[in-house]
Design a protein around this motif. Structure first.
Motif, PDB file in Angstrom:
ATOM      1  N   PHE A 100      37.666  44.158  32.248  1.00 54.50           N
ATOM      2  CA  PHE A 100      36.949  42.900  31.991  1.00 54.50           C
ATOM      3  C   PHE A 100      36.867  42.045  33.254  1.00 54.50           C
ATOM      4  O   PHE A 100      35.788  41.561  33.631  1.00 54.50           O
ATOM      5  CB  PHE A 100      37.652  42.123  30.875  1.00 54.50           C
ATOM      6  N   THR A 101      38.010  41.877  33.928  1.00 55.19           N
ATOM      7  CA  THR A 101      38.060  41.015  35.109  1.00 55.19           C
ATOM      8  C   THR A 101      37.151  41.543  36.212  1.00 55.19           C
ATOM      9  O   THR A 101      36.376  40.786  36.814  1.00 55.19           O
ATOM     10  CB  THR A 101      39.498  40.907  35.635  1.00 55.19           C
ATOM     11  N   ASN A 102      37.218  42.845  36.480  1.00 52.22           N
ATOM     12  CA  ASN A 102      36.399  43.409  37.550  1.00 52.22           C
ATOM     13  C   ASN A 102      34.928  43.474  37.173  1.00 52.22           C
ATOM     14  O   ASN A 102      34.065  43.408  38.056  1.00 52.22           O
ATOM     15  CB  ASN A 102      36.925  44.800  37.918  1.00 52.22           C
ATOM     16  N   ASP A 125      37.648  48.874  38.406  1.00 53.76           N
ATOM     17  CA  ASP A 125      38.843  48.430  39.117  1.00 53.76           C
ATOM     18  C   ASP A 125      38.418  47.665  40.363  1.00 53.76           C
ATOM     19  O   ASP A 125      37.226  47.588  40.695  1.00 53.76           O
ATOM     20  CB  ASP A 125      39.755  49.615  39.483  1.00 53.76           C
ATOM     21  N   PHE A 126      39.384  47.082  41.060  1.00 51.97           N
ATOM     22  CA  PHE A 126      39.027  46.228  42.196  1.00 51.97           C
ATOM     23  C   PHE A 126      38.483  47.045  43.363  1.00 51.97           C
ATOM     24  O   PHE A 126      37.733  46.514  44.189  1.00 51.97           O
ATOM     25  CB  PHE A 126      40.245  45.409  42.645  1.00 51.97           C
ATOM     26  N   GLY A 127      38.845  48.325  43.443  1.00 51.36           N
ATOM     27  CA  GLY A 127      38.225  49.187  44.445  1.00 51.36           C
ATOM     28  C   GLY A 127      36.728  49.297  44.212  1.00 51.36           C
ATOM     29  O   GLY A 127      35.930  49.268  45.150  1.00 51.36           O
ATOM     30  N   GLN A 128      36.330  49.407  42.946  1.00 51.30           N
ATOM     31  CA  GLN A 128      34.910  49.422  42.614  1.00 51.30           C
ATOM     32  C   GLN A 128      34.268  48.068  42.915  1.00 51.30           C
ATOM     33  O   GLN A 128      33.109  48.002  43.351  1.00 51.30           O
ATOM     34  CB  GLN A 128      34.718  49.770  41.138  1.00 51.30           C
ATOM     35  N   THR A 129      35.014  47.000  42.680  1.00 49.89           N
ATOM     36  CA  THR A 129      34.499  45.666  42.994  1.00 49.89           C
ATOM     37  C   THR A 129      34.225  45.531  44.489  1.00 49.89           C
ATOM     38  O   THR A 129      33.180  45.005  44.903  1.00 49.89           O
ATOM     39  CB  THR A 129      35.497  44.586  42.549  1.00 49.89           C
ATOM     40  N   LEU A 130      35.161  46.016  45.320  1.00 41.88           N
ATOM     41  CA  LEU A 130      34.948  45.974  46.770  1.00 41.88           C
ATOM     42  C   LEU A 130      33.715  46.787  47.158  1.00 41.88           C
ATOM     43  O   LEU A 130      32.915  46.363  47.997  1.00 41.88           O
ATOM     44  CB  LEU A 130      36.184  46.520  47.494  1.00 41.88           C
ATOM     45  N   GLY A 131      33.547  47.965  46.540  1.00 41.33           N
ATOM     46  CA  GLY A 131      32.372  48.782  46.816  1.00 41.33           C
ATOM     47  C   GLY A 131      31.094  48.102  46.383  1.00 41.33           C
ATOM     48  O   GLY A 131      30.065  48.192  47.063  1.00 41.33           O
ATOM     49  N   PRO A 182      41.334  53.566  52.090  1.00 39.14           N
ATOM     50  CA  PRO A 182      41.664  52.152  52.309  1.00 39.14           C
ATOM     51  C   PRO A 182      41.100  51.225  51.236  1.00 39.14           C
ATOM     52  O   PRO A 182      41.789  50.336  50.738  1.00 39.14           O
ATOM     53  CB  PRO A 182      41.064  51.867  53.682  1.00 39.14           C
ATOM     54  N   ARG A 183      39.840  51.456  50.842  1.00 44.53           N
ATOM     55  CA  ARG A 183      39.236  50.600  49.811  1.00 44.53           C
ATOM     56  C   ARG A 183      39.913  50.812  48.463  1.00 44.53           C
ATOM     57  O   ARG A 183      40.228  49.853  47.753  1.00 44.53           O
ATOM     58  CB  ARG A 183      37.737  50.898  49.692  1.00 44.53           C
ATOM     59  N   HIS A 184      40.147  52.056  48.112  1.00 50.78           N
ATOM     60  CA  HIS A 184      40.769  52.370  46.826  1.00 50.78           C
ATOM     61  C   HIS A 184      42.179  51.806  46.748  1.00 50.78           C
ATOM     62  O   HIS A 184      42.562  51.198  45.744  1.00 50.78           O
ATOM     63  CB  HIS A 184      40.783  53.884  46.620  1.00 50.78           C
ATOM     64  N   PHE A 185      42.957  51.972  47.822  1.00 55.20           N
ATOM     65  CA  PHE A 185      44.336  51.507  47.789  1.00 55.20           C
ATOM     66  C   PHE A 185      44.423  49.985  47.799  1.00 55.20           C
ATOM     67  O   PHE A 185      45.277  49.391  47.140  1.00 55.20           O
ATOM     68  CB  PHE A 185      45.129  52.080  48.956  1.00 55.20           C
ATOM     69  N   SER A 186      43.518  49.349  48.549  1.00 53.42           N
ATOM     70  CA  SER A 186      43.466  47.891  48.514  1.00 53.42           C
ATOM     71  C   SER A 186      43.158  47.406  47.103  1.00 53.42           C
ATOM     72  O   SER A 186      43.711  46.402  46.638  1.00 53.42           O
ATOM     73  CB  SER A 186      42.403  47.370  49.492  1.00 53.42           C
ATOM     74  N   GLY A 187      42.281  48.140  46.414  1.00 56.46           N
ATOM     75  CA  GLY A 187      41.964  47.805  45.036  1.00 56.46           C
ATOM     76  C   GLY A 187      43.156  47.959  44.119  1.00 56.46           C
ATOM     77  O   GLY A 187      43.395  47.132  43.233  1.00 56.46           O
TER      78      GLY A 187
END
Length: 250
Positions: A89-91, A134-140, A160-165
């Motif tokens: 929901f949040t992402n 997830d937040f990795g998808q949000t960054l993408g 890096p993006r996935h782990f940051s997420g």
């Protein structure tokens, strides 16, 4: 093959992208994959993770799978999936996906109220299938590059993006886990890891060829699929010698 553990790479530059400026490989040597420039190191970490999995995690997961009734196993999986709807929901909100946010809220409500606290996935029966975010998808979504493929100790395939997420989802964004007092939080996390590993055992029969490459391509293709909401027109990670490798769900 992933264990829950904190790792210091959470601040890896999420905007980094893999570059193909590496020196030409010596004659007869395997060319460097631009998505996996640290392959030599990654393979060593993979061997380390695989050793721990074979001697510790997999035997426990196999025992869990053997003695846990299917209905109980399914209920445990549903319970943890329901907790992840807060993350979805949040992402979805962060990605401006109003419909996905409504689906996540609806799934959590249906499964919590009518599914005995999430033990039964009644939302899917109401035509509300899960939409993982997830937040990795949000960054993408906002244009952050994936960066090079990384095999992390204990955590498994990443970037890096996935782990940051993962770091943001686990330590920054609101989560129902925050309401679970220690040490029960750790017990629940342990059950979640074992349950997830047990669910992957049947898929092991689909692995073929170089297992490291199979795992790498499966992870990268899966992340590409999620980042683009299933609209993938080509596989940017495949190489000529990887054509026989297939996508699995990680």
């Amino acid at each position: 093959m992933q264990l829950a553990a904190a790792f210091a790479l959470v601040f890896f530059a999420g905007t980094a992208t893999a570059q193909s400026a590496a020196e030409p490989a010596p004659e007869g040597a395997r060319a460097v994959n631009p998505q996996d420039p640290y392959e030599n190191w990654n393979r060593k970490v993979y061997t380390f993770n695989d050793t721990i999995d074979r001697w510790a995690l997999r035997p426990v997961a196999q025992t869990y799978r053997t003695f846990t009734p299917d209905i109980v196993d399914r209920a445990i999986t549903n319970f943890f999936n329901n907790l992840s709807e807060v993350r979805n929901f949040t992402n979805s909100i962060f990605q401006l996906k109003g419909e996905s946010a409504i689906v996540a809220a609806g799934r959590f409500t249906y499964n919590t109220v009518f599914g005995l606290g999430g033990l039964i996935d009644v939302a899917t029966a109401f035509d509300l299938p899960e939409r993982p975010e997830d937040f990795g998808q949000t960054l993408g979504y906002w244009g952050v590059g994936s960066g090079p493929y990384l095999m992390l100790p204990f955590l498994g395939p990443s970037s890096p993006r996935h782990f940051s997420g993962l770091g943001a989802d686990g330590f920054v964004l609101p989560s129902l886990w925050d309401n679970v007092d220690s040490p029960y939080n750790y017990y629940a996390r342990g059950v979640q890891i074992i349950d997830k590993r047990a669910d992957l055992i049947p898929a092991e029969g689909f692995v073929s060829g170089d297992v490291y490459i199979f795992v790498r391509n499966a992870f990268l293709q899966r992340r590409e699929f999620l980042i683009n909401d299933g609209m993938v027109t080509q596989d940017p990670f495949a190489s000529e010698d990887d054509d026989d490798l297939m996508l699995d769900d990680f």
